[in-house]
Design a protein around this motif. Structure first.
Motif, PDB file in Angstrom:
ATOM      1  N   PHE A  12       3.265  -6.354   6.371  1.00 19.12           N
ATOM      2  CA  PHE A  12       1.820  -6.183   6.447  1.00 19.12           C
ATOM      3  C   PHE A  12       1.255  -6.214   5.031  1.00 19.12           C
ATOM      4  O   PHE A  12       1.997  -6.121   4.060  1.00 19.12           O
ATOM      5  CB  PHE A  12       1.484  -4.852   7.141  1.00 19.12           C
ATOM      6  CG  PHE A  12       1.721  -4.878   8.620  1.00 19.12           C
ATOM      7  CD1 PHE A  12       0.701  -5.159   9.503  1.00 19.12           C
ATOM      8  CD2 PHE A  12       2.981  -4.639   9.132  1.00 19.12           C
ATOM      9  CE1 PHE A  12       0.919  -5.195  10.866  1.00 19.12           C
ATOM     10  CE2 PHE A  12       3.229  -4.665  10.490  1.00 19.12           C
ATOM     11  CZ  PHE A  12       2.188  -4.949  11.360  1.00 19.12           C
ATOM     12  N   PRO A  13      -0.066  -6.298   4.898  1.00 19.70           N
ATOM     13  CA  PRO A  13      -0.683  -6.359   3.566  1.00 19.70           C
ATOM     14  C   PRO A  13      -0.295  -5.172   2.682  1.00 19.70           C
ATOM     15  O   PRO A  13      -0.009  -4.080   3.168  1.00 19.70           O
ATOM     16  CB  PRO A  13      -2.187  -6.329   3.868  1.00 19.70           C
ATOM     17  CG  PRO A  13      -2.314  -6.844   5.258  1.00 19.70           C
ATOM     18  CD  PRO A  13      -1.066  -6.393   5.968  1.00 19.70           C
ATOM     19  N   ASP A  14      -0.270  -5.431   1.409  1.00 21.07           N
ATOM     20  CA  ASP A  14      -0.040  -4.408   0.381  1.00 21.07           C
ATOM     21  C   ASP A  14       1.356  -3.801   0.426  1.00 21.07           C
ATOM     22  O   ASP A  14       1.566  -2.678  -0.028  1.00 21.07           O
ATOM     23  CB  ASP A  14      -1.090  -3.299   0.470  1.00 21.07           C
ATOM     24  CG  ASP A  14      -2.502  -3.827   0.252  1.00 21.07           C
ATOM     25  OD1 ASP A  14      -2.667  -4.740  -0.590  1.00 21.07           O
ATOM     26  OD2 ASP A  14      -3.433  -3.340   0.926  1.00 21.07           O
ATOM     27  N   TRP A  16       3.406  -2.997   3.119  1.00 22.56           N
ATOM     28  CA  TRP A  16       3.824  -2.209   4.269  1.00 22.56           C
ATOM     29  C   TRP A  16       4.793  -3.023   5.125  1.00 22.56           C
ATOM     30  O   TRP A  16       4.615  -4.225   5.314  1.00 22.56           O
ATOM     31  CB  TRP A  16       2.619  -1.831   5.127  1.00 22.56           C
ATOM     32  CG  TRP A  16       1.725  -0.813   4.501  1.00 22.56           C
ATOM     33  CD1 TRP A  16       0.768  -1.037   3.562  1.00 22.56           C
ATOM     34  CD2 TRP A  16       1.695   0.575   4.767  1.00 22.56           C
ATOM     35  NE1 TRP A  16       0.144   0.136   3.220  1.00 22.56           N
ATOM     36  CE2 TRP A  16       0.695   1.144   3.962  1.00 22.56           C
ATOM     37  CE3 TRP A  16       2.409   1.408   5.619  1.00 22.56           C
ATOM     38  CZ2 TRP A  16       0.404   2.498   3.971  1.00 22.56           C
ATOM     39  CZ3 TRP A  16       2.108   2.752   5.635  1.00 22.56           C
ATOM     40  CH2 TRP A  16       1.121   3.295   4.816  1.00 22.56           C
ATOM     41  N   PRO A  35       4.389   1.134   0.952  1.00 23.78           N
ATOM     42  CA  PRO A  35       4.551   0.434  -0.323  1.00 23.78           C
ATOM     43  C   PRO A  35       5.331   1.270  -1.352  1.00 23.78           C
ATOM     44  O   PRO A  35       5.951   0.719  -2.252  1.00 23.78           O
ATOM     45  CB  PRO A  35       3.116   0.196  -0.786  1.00 23.78           C
ATOM     46  CG  PRO A  35       2.311   0.199   0.468  1.00 23.78           C
ATOM     47  CD  PRO A  35       2.987   1.179   1.373  1.00 23.78           C
ATOM     48  N   ARG A  57       2.788  -0.710  14.381  1.00 24.98           N
ATOM     49  CA  ARG A  57       1.546  -1.342  13.918  1.00 24.98           C
ATOM     50  C   ARG A  57       0.408  -0.316  13.917  1.00 24.98           C
ATOM     51  O   ARG A  57      -0.389  -0.268  12.986  1.00 24.98           O
ATOM     52  CB  ARG A  57       1.198  -2.525  14.811  1.00 24.98           C
ATOM     53  CG  ARG A  57      -0.086  -3.223  14.389  1.00 24.98           C
ATOM     54  CD  ARG A  57      -0.371  -4.425  15.255  1.00 24.98           C
ATOM     55  NE  ARG A  57       0.607  -5.449  14.925  1.00 24.98           N
ATOM     56  CZ  ARG A  57       1.186  -6.229  15.828  1.00 24.98           C
ATOM     57  NH1 ARG A  57       0.919  -6.100  17.100  1.00 24.98           N
ATOM     58  NH2 ARG A  57       2.043  -7.151  15.453  1.00 24.98           N
ATOM     59  N   GLU A  61      -1.873   0.654  10.700  1.00 26.13           N
ATOM     60  CA  GLU A  61      -3.338   0.496  10.735  1.00 26.13           C
ATOM     61  C   GLU A  61      -4.032   1.827  10.523  1.00 26.13           C
ATOM     62  O   GLU A  61      -5.036   1.906   9.800  1.00 26.13           O
ATOM     63  CB  GLU A  61      -3.758  -0.148  12.042  1.00 26.13           C
ATOM     64  CG  GLU A  61      -3.338  -1.602  12.133  1.00 26.13           C
ATOM     65  CD  GLU A  61      -3.588  -2.226  13.499  1.00 26.13           C
ATOM     66  OE1 GLU A  61      -3.939  -1.501  14.444  1.00 26.13           O
ATOM     67  OE2 GLU A  61      -3.388  -3.450  13.600  1.00 26.13           O
ATOM     68  N   LEU A  64      -3.803   2.730   6.841  1.00 33.68           N
ATOM     69  CA  LEU A  64      -4.695   1.926   6.022  1.00 33.68           C
ATOM     70  C   LEU A  64      -6.142   2.387   6.158  1.00 33.68           C
ATOM     71  O   LEU A  64      -6.906   2.336   5.204  1.00 33.68           O
ATOM     72  CB  LEU A  64      -4.571   0.450   6.382  1.00 33.68           C
ATOM     73  CG  LEU A  64      -3.235  -0.208   5.986  1.00 33.68           C
ATOM     74  CD1 LEU A  64      -3.175  -1.635   6.544  1.00 33.68           C
ATOM     75  CD2 LEU A  64      -3.056  -0.194   4.483  1.00 33.68           C
TER      76      LEU A  64
END
Length: 67
Positions: A12-14, A16, A35, A57, A61, A64
């Motif tokens: 996932f972004p950044d 994760w 991260p 997930r 989410e 985040l």
């Protein structure tokens, strides 16, 4: 004796990661790697990998959104 097997690993972004493992006795479990390389799980076992992946997930989410 049960064997844990990595069933899926998604990025996932950044930085994760969400992993799904399979325990032959209990079922599928989700793992979230932050991260900062901290590993978290919700402690639940699921019938299939899709449900475990959805749980992972959701954890990402939600984390985040909190940041």
């Amino acid at each position: 004796m049960a064997t844990d097997t990595l069933a899926e690993l998604l990025g996932f972004p950044d930085g994760w990661l969400v992993g799904v493992s399979l325990d032959l006795e209990w079922g599928y479990q989700c793992w979230v790697i932050t991260p900062e390389r901290q590993v978290h799980t919700d402690g639940e076992f699921y019938e299939n990998s899709r449900l475990a992946l959805e749980a992972g997930r959701f954890l990402v989410e939600h984390s985040l959104e909190v940041e």
